[in-house]
Design an enzyme around this catalytic site. Sequence first.
Site: not given
Ligand code: NDP
Ligand code: 2IT
Length: 449
Positions: A129, A169
Site C-alpha cells: 500500500k 484508493d
Molecule cells: P474515494 O476517494 O473515491 O471516496 C472516498 C469516500 O469516502 C468519499 O465520499 C469521502 O468523502 C469519504 N471519506 C474519505 N475519508 C473520509 C473520512 N476521513 N471521513 C469521512 N468520510 C471520508 O475512495 P474509494 O471509494 O476508492 O475508497 C473508499 C474506501 O474503500 C476506502 O476505505 C478504501 O480503502 C476502500 N477500498 C477501495 C477500493 C478501490 O478499488 N477503490 C478497493 C477496496 C477497498 P470526502 O469526499 O468528503 O472526503
Molecule cells: O484496498 C484495496 O484493495 C484497493 N484499494 C485496491 C487495490 C488494487 O491494487 O486494486
Amino acid sequence: MAITNSYLKTVYDGLVQRNPEQKEFLQAVEEVLESLQPVVEARPDIQANGVIERLVEPERVIMFRVPWVDDSGKVQVNRGYRVQFNSAIGPYKGGLRLHPSVNLSILKFLGFEQIFKNSLTTLPIGGGKGGSDFDPKGKSDMEVMRFCQSFMTELAKHIGPDTDVPAGDIGVGGREIGYMFGQYKRLQNEFTGVLTGKAIGAGGSLARTEATGYGLCYFTDEMLKDAGKSFEGKNVVISGSGNVAIYATQKATQLGGKVIALSDSNGYIYDPNGIDYKVIKEIKEVKRARIKTYLDYVPSAKYTEGCSGIWTIPCDIALPCATQNELDEESAKVLISNGCIAVAEGANMPSTPGAIAQFQKAGILFGPAKAANAGGVATSALEMSQNSARLSWSFEEVDAKLKGIMQTIYKNSSEAAKRYGMEGNLVAGANIAGFEKVANAMIWQGVSY
Ligand code: NDP
Ligand code: 2IT
C-alpha cells in the site's frame, strides 16, 4: 476475544513496544492474530518457522519527499510512502491513498490487510500500500498532475510489473493513475502494466472501475443467500460517495435493494424513494462536488450535516464504504436496534472492534473488508493478466470472473470458519483462509537472510 496464545502474545507485545504510536496498524494486527490462535495451535510449523514475526514486519518501507509547485508558483512539499509488506505469493499489490490523514500507521494497516485480502482472491498477488498526505481537494488538475508526476519520479525506482503494482484508493482514481502512468512510461521508456485502474484503451480492464462496489454486493448477496435471504425489497444504507459507494449503489439497486442514504465527510443525504447512482456519478465523478448538491437534483431528499449520523437511518443492510473506523460501537447498537440484518464492509476496517463485537453478539450477518471488498484488487489482478497477455476481455467476461471470485471468497472464508469450529464467523474465516496460503508460501521459500 483477546490474544491468549503465548507465541502470538509475545509477537504482538513486541510489535506494540516497537510501534506504540501506530494505532490503526496495531488494531489490524490484533484482530488477525486473535483469529489465528486455533491455527497456530494446530500447526507447530508456523511458530517453528517464525512465520508470525516475519508477517508483521513489512519487507520494505519507502518514505520520500514529494516536492511540487502550486498554481501560484509556490513550492509545496508532501511526504510519499510505499509499504511493500509481503511478496510470498506474488508481486506487491495494493492501492495508493491521497488524503491529508495519511501516515505510516494507516498505510501499514492497509498494507497488512492487503496481504490476506489478496490471498483470498486466489490470484498471485502479494500485499502492499502507499500514498501521501497530499490533499487533492480544491487542487486544480494541473496541481494534481504536477504532484502525481513528482510522486512517481521517486516511486518509479521501486516498482515494476513483476515487482510492485500500485492502483487507486481514497483520492486516487482514473485521473491520478493516468498522470502517474504517463510519468512512469516517460521515465522507464516502457509501456507496461505497472499500475492498474488504467483507462480503457490504454491497458485498463473493463469493469475495474465498478469492481469493488459490484464485488461487495456479489459477496453480500452470497452471504444473504446462505441465510435464505436476498437484497430484494431491502433498504440499504451506504456511507461514502466515492468509487466504491457509487458502484455498490448501482449493483445493490440492480439486485433489488433500495439505496436510501449516501454520505461524504461533510454530511449525508436521505432519499426514501431510492438514490439513482447516475446522479451521484455526475456529482462526484464529473463535477467533483459535495454530496449536498444531490438536493439540486432531488429537492425532496434530506441533507444532514455530519457523516456519522448516517447509521441512525433504519435499514436492513448497511454497507460502510468511506474509511477506517467510521462505524463505532454506538452506531452498531443503533443499527441492530433498528432491525439491520447484514453489514458488509466496502471500506477497509470501517467497523471498530467494538462495533464488530456488537454485530457478532447480535448474530447478524457480517462480511469483513478483506473478503467483502476484495473484488477491486481481484479485478486489478485480472487487468495484470490481460496486460501480460496483451489482450483485453469484454465487460461481461471480467464481470463473470469477478462474480465467481467473490463466490469463492465467501465459500472459502465460511468453510475455514467451520473447519476451526467458528461457524458463521467470517472475520475469523477470512483471516484464516487468507493466512494459510501466505504462511505455506513463506515456509516453502525458507527464511532468506
Ligand atoms: P474515494 O476517494 O473515491 O471516496 C472516498 C469516500 O469516502 C468519499 O465520499 C469521502 O468523502 C469519504 N471519506 C474519505 N475519508 C473520509 C473520512 N476521513 N471521513 C469521512 N468520510 C471520508 O475512495 P474509494 O471509494 O476508492 O475508497 C473508499 C474506501 O474503500 C476506502 O476505505 C478504501 O480503502 C476502500 N477500498 C477501495 C477500493 C478501490 O478499488 N477503490 C478497493 C477496496 C477497498 P470526502 O469526499 O468528503 O472526503
Ligand atoms: O484496498 C484495496 O484493495 C484497493 N484499494 C485496491 C487495490 C488494487 O491494487 O486494486
